[in-house]
Design an enzyme around this catalytic site. Structure first.
Site, PDB file in Angstrom:
ATOM      1  N   LYS A   1       0.849  -1.199   0.000  1.00 31.67           N
ATOM      2  CA  LYS A   1       0.000   0.000   0.000  1.00 31.67           C
ATOM      3  C   LYS A   1       0.880   1.243   0.000  1.00 31.67           C
ATOM      4  O   LYS A   1       1.902   1.294   0.700  1.00 31.67           O
ATOM      5  CB  LYS A   1      -0.909  -0.025   1.234  1.00 31.67           C
ATOM      6  CG  LYS A   1      -2.012   1.034   1.214  1.00 31.67           C
ATOM      7  CD  LYS A   1      -2.893   0.930   2.463  1.00 31.67           C
ATOM      8  CE  LYS A   1      -4.011   1.972   2.443  1.00 31.67           C
ATOM      9  NZ  LYS A   1      -4.826   1.925   3.680  1.00 31.67           N
TER      10      LYS A   1
ATOM     11  N   SER B   1      -9.789   2.447   2.738  1.00 30.95           N
ATOM     12  CA  SER B   1      -8.892   3.129   1.835  1.00 30.95           C
ATOM     13  C   SER B   1      -7.988   2.185   1.040  1.00 30.95           C
ATOM     14  O   SER B   1      -7.489   2.551  -0.019  1.00 30.95           O
ATOM     15  CB  SER B   1      -7.992   4.077   2.631  1.00 30.95           C
ATOM     16  OG  SER B   1      -7.140   3.357   3.494  1.00 30.95           O
TER      17      SER B   1
ATOM     18  N   SER C   1      -9.866   0.028   6.847  1.00 31.34           N
ATOM     19  CA  SER C   1      -9.245   0.150   5.519  1.00 31.34           C
ATOM     20  C   SER C   1      -8.601  -1.123   4.997  1.00 31.34           C
ATOM     21  O   SER C   1      -8.250  -1.193   3.817  1.00 31.34           O
ATOM     22  CB  SER C   1      -8.193   1.273   5.534  1.00 31.34           C
ATOM     23  OG  SER C   1      -8.833   2.518   5.559  1.00 31.34           O
TER      24      SER C   1
END
Lengths: 504, 521
Positions: free
Chosen positions: B87, B162, B186
């Site tokens: 990420k 997210s 997330s």
């Protein structure tokens, strides 16, 4: 405000009571910074002594320096504070380019040390108790250099450079409670307070404590309260100013005196004091307006979520308490008694800043009086003439050796001063200088008697007077003998021998 | 499909555990595995847009190095040679790290996040950086400054957020593993809506050093994968104490992979007490979500678990508290983005003071959701409002922690749907922040209490054919329990289905025209 507009100090004190408060920042001399493993050292090439943490790079996290916590606890204890079993770091949020994260990690409502007091000695020897509100840990900011302006200040500069080498240096901020009752001595108290804090941190060994280098920084808060007639209720406290950038003991004293006179003139002229920071200017001896400072400044403090509470064990606190050196004020009282100095002699020593040198000299064997006499006398005189610190000229060990030579009669005071000069010039130990310069007292009576007989023979009138009992006449002969011996004789012994030979 | 293409296709379909054993037996090289995944990325990522940056050459070099060491007879870690997606919130020395923000466009950190260093030390192969909502603020990746990621099940739908990029990369077989970060869901919500597995570890279980902070007291890095065992294997690599993160726990952790394997092998849940959280279900939850969730509970019961209802009344206030604590911490964490030391700098026309430059940079560099939360947080921390907002929110947080403690005194794990709905359409909630925030209703309590939570797929909602996730939560430090229970339920479900859920995902059409150069895609 120029000097002519200031109110006379005595007049200001008649009309107003000065109310003080100090914030002293102490830079700790830990090996690494407060929250990173960068060495705790600044200077050198800008931005070379930094880690991602000091630069506030995204993703970096602070880690508390345990040594800094221990130092802070020791300092808190030395200030008579209670140590919080649990204290927390908080973020003080404000945007400024010297602050890498745009927040400073400090302590807010849970400082590590709180509620203490410190005994401060005024120049006349009186003790004054300064109440300490708190001492808390925080990190220093970077250093801004404003380029292109006339003043070096941000106003008018073309651009500014930022050096983060200092960012993250560990600080303890010591905050006093409001100080009442300093009265006429307010400037002297301010100086004595900062001096005492310096002595404390030096005795603890936790800071280099050099004000000129910013290791110790004082912000002085001062306000004036109008005096009221006896029986009337006291007036409300006045608006305060915070004078910054006061980086010598002498400046602290001068700045307070200046602010008292400035504020008194404004108030008496019907004006009002603006709550603001003021910058002290060493060159002009004046303060100038800084930024307005309101009690409502909103730093949006909240507990620092990246750090756990600081929870020192009771054992650690007691261990640090047991290791505390004697408080400077108490130590001074003890030394004064041990040494048998008069108030004046002792004040002289304290004001000379040579207390530690004298302690070490006595520890090396000299008497306290001899040590005092040499350090505050000849050594201080040479240091003054050369514009250097007396402690850098000669070691306490050499001074004690010098004293021993005098005590043994090997040197007269006059010869000893010459030996001292040799030692200062790096010619070796006192013994070596005595030998190399051939400065020992002539203790061979035979050589003295020969010189005395010559002198008496060349001054028959003097000889007659001595024989008539006019002993004071011997001075002329003694002078001639000392001259012949190039001063390397003990004058008392010469006198004895002169009288002996004259009456023989 | 050519035989070579088939082989590559098969390699991308393998779980990380199976890839690792295939690599260990030297049936295949890490370079081949890496090439297969790079090819897959090139084939499908034009549609999915999971990656912000693909480090093809770096990945090949890392793979060759692992192959050489394996050939030299070195003993390598359990996941050596297995590719992974990272990420973009995590700092990487050799790849830009933007956290999905314009303000960090092109910024290459001078250091690796601790978890990234651990990946490299364990010889995993970083493929690139995955898309995310800007600074992890969002539930759809639509708040990424670089455009949204698309859900591999339906390209018109959101992949969650997210960490939508990490979940989509795993679900689209572009990577067998990914790292995510979870502040309010997330990791878990994207896993739920893409049919993958996502785990938020106990707060402090995994280092946050080098994870660009959203809300420090809530953020936690964790694994994203296609199987529970794979998540556990990755957790074993990234977990453990980090002296650079003061909030990281000093615990010695058990092997999570061993816990997952035990759960796969022993399918009896006798003795396990499961609490169904009343407040995290019912009204407002999509019918198909509730249906698949109930079926999963029945499966747990049939395997011997005791399933009971529990109530945690304070959870009603979790979203309100979360949307005060998070913006408050974020407003401070994001203050460092001021153009002085790194990242974007915007000089206002005609010059200006340093404040003008900071303002112009932040105005241009932050997206609307970030600005919204900075304003919220600044307000919540302001003098005069602190007690009413931030102070009250912290009290709610304490109540939520107490509710957890109370129910965990009685049950071993808590369970709820991972998200109230399946993946919604791109653009559907973009103009309705509150509705977007409510999507995290189920996942937020675990962050506020610091307890671990895992999401795994329990089937497709009948009405839209999209994945539904179940969330298990355990007491702090009981992460291993989640891997064990999760692996059991996963095995029971796959026994029933006869296949994995993701094998039913649409096979995204390969795009031959897709650019294959190194760099951003």
């Amino acid at each position: 405000m120029n000097k002519a507009e200031l109110m006379d100090y005595d007049r200001a004190l008649e009309l107003f009571e000065p109310v003080l408060g100090f914030e002293v920042h102490v830079e700790l001399n830990t090996k690494t910074k407060m929250f990173s493993d960068a060495p705790n050292f600044f200077g050198g090439e800008p931005n070379t002594n930094v880690t991602p943490v000091d630069l506030g790079l995204p993703g970096s996290l602070p880690v508390v320096n345990e040594q800094a916590v221990k130092y802070s606890i020791s300092l808190g204890l030395a200030l008579g504070c209670s140590i919080a079993p649990s204290s927390r770091f908080a973020r003080k949020n404000y945007f400024y380019p010297d602050l890498a994260k745009n927040y400073q990690i400090s302590q807010f409502d849970e400082p590590i040390a709180f509620g203490g007091s410190v005994e401060v000695e005024l120049p006349d020897g009186r003790l004054f108790t300064v109440p300490i509100e708190r001492a808390h840990m925080e990190e220093d900011a970077g250093k801004l250099t404003h380029v292109g302006g006339a003043t070096g200040r941000i106003q008018g500069a073309e651009y500014s450079l930022v050096d983060y080498n200092r960012a993250g240096v560990p600080l303890v901020e010591i905050v006093t409670d409001i100080i009442y009752g300093a009265e006429y001595d307010a400037p002297e108290l301010a100086k004595a307070y900062v001096s005492t804090i310096r002595d404390i941190v030096v005795s603890l060994g936790i800071s280099d404590a050099k004000m000129e280098r910013g290791n110790l920084r004082c912000d002085a808060n001062i306000s004036l309260r109008r005096r009221t007639a006896p029986g009337e209720p006291p007036a409300k406290l006045g608006t305060r100013t915070e004078t910054k950038n006061v980086n010598s003991l002498r400046s602290v004293e001068r700045a307070i005196r200046y602010e008292i006179q400035r504020q008194a003139a404004i108030l008496e002229g019907g004006g009002t004091i603006i709550q603001e920071t003021r910058h002290w200017h060493e060159d002009t001896g004046q303060t100038s307006a800084g930024r307005p400072k309101s009690d409502a400044d909103d730093y949006r403090y909240f507990p620092e979520p990246d750090l756990l509470p600081v929870e020192p064990s009771a054992e650690l606190i007691e261990e640090l308490r047991a290791a505390l050196p004697e408080a400077p004020a108490i130590r001074r009282r003890r030394l004064k008694a041990d040494w048998g100095f008069t108030d004046l002699e002792f004040q002289d020593v304290v004001n000379s800043g040579l207390l530690n040198e004298i302690i070490e000299t006595t520890a090396a064997g000299a008497s306290a009086q001899s040590a005092r006499k040499w350090w505050t006398g000849e050594i201080a005189r040479v240091a003054n003439a050369r514009g250097v610190d007396a402690s850098t000229l000669v070691s306490p060990l050499h001074v004690s050796e010098l004293v021993a030579l005098v005590d043994a009669g090997t040197l007269t005071d006059r010869l000893a001063r010459q030996v001292l000069e040799g030692v200062i010039e790096g010619e070796g130990t006192p013994d070596e200088v005595v030998a190399s310069r051939g400065l020992a007292v002539v203790s061979d009576d035979g050589a003295l008697i020969a010189a005395i007989d010559d002198a008496l023979a060349s001054q028959p009138d003097v000889l007659a007077k001595i024989r008539d009992g006019k002993v004071q006449a011997a001075g002329a002969v003694i002078g001639a003998v000392m001259k012949a011996m190039k001063g390397q004789a003990d004058a008392a012994r010469v006198r004895e021998l002169v009288l002996e030979r004259a009456n023989a | 499909m050519s035989p070579e293409a088939t082989r590559q296709h098969d390699l991308t379909r393998l779980s990380a555990a199976d890839l690792a054993s295939t690599l260990a037996s030297r049936e295949v090289s890490s370079l081949e595995v890496t090439e297969a995944h790079l090819d897959r990325i090139h084939a499908v990522d034009g549609d999915v847009r999971a990656f912000l940056h693909v480090a093809a050459e770096g990945a090949r070099a890392a793979a060759r190095a692992v192959d050489a060491r394996r050939a030299a007879g070195e003993t390598l870690g359990a996941l050596a040679g297995v590719p992974i997606a990272i990420k973009d919130v995590l700092c990487t020395l050799d790849m830009p790290s933007t956290a999905g923000s314009r303000i960090l466009q092109g910024w290459v950190p001078p250091y690796d996040a601790t978890v990234v260093r651990k990946l490299r030390d364990a010889d995993l192969i970083p493929l690139g950086k995955t898309n995310m909502d800007e600074f992890a603020m969002g539930s759809s990746t639509e708040h990424s400054a670089y455009g949204p990621t698309h859900n591999p099940w339906d390209l018109d739908r959101i992949p969650g957020g997210s960490g939508g990029g990490s979940a989509a990369a795993v679900a689209a077989f572009e990577a067998p593993l990914a790292l995510g970060s979870d502040t309010g869901g997330s990791i878990r919500q994207p896993a739920a809506v893409t049919g993958s597995v996502g785990m938020k570890p106990t707060y402090g279980g995994v280092s946050r050093y080098g994870a660009i902070a959203l809300a420090s007291s809530l953020d936690q890095v964790g694994p994203v994968s296609r199987t529970v065992l794979d998540a556990a294997l990755l957790h074993d690599v990234i977990g453990g104490h980090d002296p650079r993160d003061s909030t990281s726990l000093k615990d010695t952790w058990p092997s999570f992979a061993a816990a997952a394997r035990a759960g796969q092998q022993n399918l009896s849940l006798k003795g396990l007490k499961v609490g169904v959280v009343t407040e995290l279900g019912g009204d407002g939850f999509q019918a198909g979500v509730t249906q698949r969730f109930q079926e999963a509970l029945e499966l747990l019961t049939s395997a011997g678990a005791e399933v009971v209802e529990v109530s945690t009344p304070s959870f009603e206030y979790a979203i309100a508290a979360y949307y005060l604590i998070l913006p408050a911490e974020a407003s401070s964490n994001l203050a460092k983005f001021d153009s002085v030391r790194f990242g974007l700098r915007v000089n206002p026309t005609g010059g200006g003071t340093v404040e003008d430059v900071m303002s112009a940079t932040r105005e241009a560099g932050f997206g609307p959701e970030v600005k919204r939360r900075i304003i919220l947080g600044t307000y919540a921390l302001s003098a005069g409002y602190y007690d009413a907002y931030y102070g009250s929110a912290q009290k709610v947080r304490t109540l939520i922690q107490r509710d957890f403690a109370r129910v965990f005194a009685d049950v071993d794990v808590l369970v709820s749907p991972s998200a109230p709905t399946t993946a919604f359409k791109l653009g559907e909630k973009l103009d309705d922040p509150l509705s977007m925030y409510l999507n995290d209703l189920t996942t937020i309590p675990a962050n506020l209490a610091g307890v671990p939570g895992i999401s795994l797929p329990v089937g497709l909602a009948p009405e839209d054919g999209l994945p539904v996730g179940i969330q298990f939560m355990a007491p702090a430090r009981a992460d291993a329990r989640l891997y064990s229970v999760g692996a059991t339920l996963e095995a029971l479900l796959e026994d029933r289905w006869g296949h994995t859920l993701l094998s039913q995902a649409p096979d995204l059409a390969p795009q031959e025209m897709f650019a294959s150069e190194e760099g951003a895609v």
